[in-house]
Design a protein around this motif. Structure first.
Motif, PDB file in Angstrom:
ATOM      1  N   THR A   6       0.410  -1.042  -0.044  1.00 38.99           N
ATOM      2  CA  THR A   6      -0.191   0.203  -0.339  1.00 38.99           C
ATOM      3  C   THR A   6       1.031   1.323  -0.376  1.00 38.99           C
ATOM      4  N   PRO A   7       0.711   2.274  -0.233  1.00 45.36           N
ATOM      5  CA  PRO A   7       1.258   3.908  -0.126  1.00 45.36           C
ATOM      6  C   PRO A   7       1.710   3.661   1.771  1.00 45.36           C
ATOM      7  N   CYS A   8       2.473   4.058   1.085  1.00 47.09           N
ATOM      8  CA  CYS A   8       3.844   4.672   1.869  1.00 47.09           C
ATOM      9  C   CYS A   8       3.829   6.382   2.554  1.00 47.09           C
ATOM     10  N   GLU A   9       2.917   6.461   3.902  1.00 45.86           N
ATOM     11  CA  GLU A   9       3.057   7.502   5.101  1.00 45.86           C
ATOM     12  C   GLU A   9       4.486   7.923   5.050  1.00 45.86           C
ATOM     13  N   PRO A  10       4.958   9.028   5.305  1.00 48.31           N
ATOM     14  CA  PRO A  10       5.941   9.475   5.979  1.00 48.31           C
ATOM     15  C   PRO A  10       6.161   9.654   7.083  1.00 48.31           C
ATOM     16  N   GLU A  11       6.420   8.451   7.810  1.00 51.30           N
ATOM     17  CA  GLU A  11       6.490   8.316   9.227  1.00 51.30           C
ATOM     18  C   GLU A  11       7.277   6.421   9.492  1.00 51.30           C
ATOM     19  N   VAL A  12       7.748   7.425  10.197  1.00 49.05           N
ATOM     20  CA  VAL A  12       8.688   5.176  10.812  1.00 49.05           C
ATOM     21  C   VAL A  12       7.885   4.982  12.248  1.00 49.05           C
TER      22      VAL A  12
END
Length: 160
Positions: A6-12
């Motif tokens: 799925t598309p990624c969020e700019p998150e760790v």
């Protein structure tokens, strides 16, 4: 062939339970998130509240030794300890600490499904301990569709 990602969020996302390995993972994740310009979301999985005396020894909650704490008291104390450790990082304004119920491995996989990276602490489980508690890090490494960084617990002299 169609991708299952799925598309990624700019998150760790980092799993955090305030153990030495989880504190090391949180420090690593915070440095990485700052250097990459990503949000950080620490996830503490609230499972079944542990036996009060086991919690006292593992979280060093000396204030409870003379009392018989309720599960609600223990959960509140656990949350306080975890919040204090998270705040000690001096988190960026967009960073979050979430408390989520469930099974640790499955919950971390679910919570990180849209992140760019999952960071987990690891510690050595041997013998009966591994049979009883399992390994959250092994579960995550076996089931994640996202990249994972597994951070070992520091040596004893690094824990201070």
């Amino acid at each position: 062939m169609e991708s299952t990602r799925t598309p990624c969020e700019p998150e760790v996302v980092v799993g955090f339970d305030d153990s030495p390995s989880a504190r090391a993972a949180l420090r690593w994740a915070s440095r990485y998130a700052r250097s990459a310009g990503l949000r950080l979301r620490a996830v503490h999985v609230l499972g079944q509240v542990p036996d009060p005396m086991a919690w006292v020894s593992s979280y060093d909650a000396a204030g409870y030794l003379g009392e018989s704490p309720t599960p609600e008291d223990l959960e509140a104390r656990i949350k306080d300890v975890v919040r204090q450790s998270f705040q000690a990082l001096k988190p960026e304004p967009a960073w979050r600490l979430d408390f989520v119920g469930g099974s640790p491995g499955k919950t971390l996989i679910n919570e990180s499904r849209h992140s760019q990276l999952l960071v987990i602490g690891t510690r050595e489980h041997t013998g009966i301990e591994r049979l009883i508690s399992g390994s959250v890090s092994h579960y995550c490494l076996s089931h994640s569709l996202r990249p994972i960084v597994a951070v070992p617990a520091p040596d004893d002299d690094e824990r201070s």
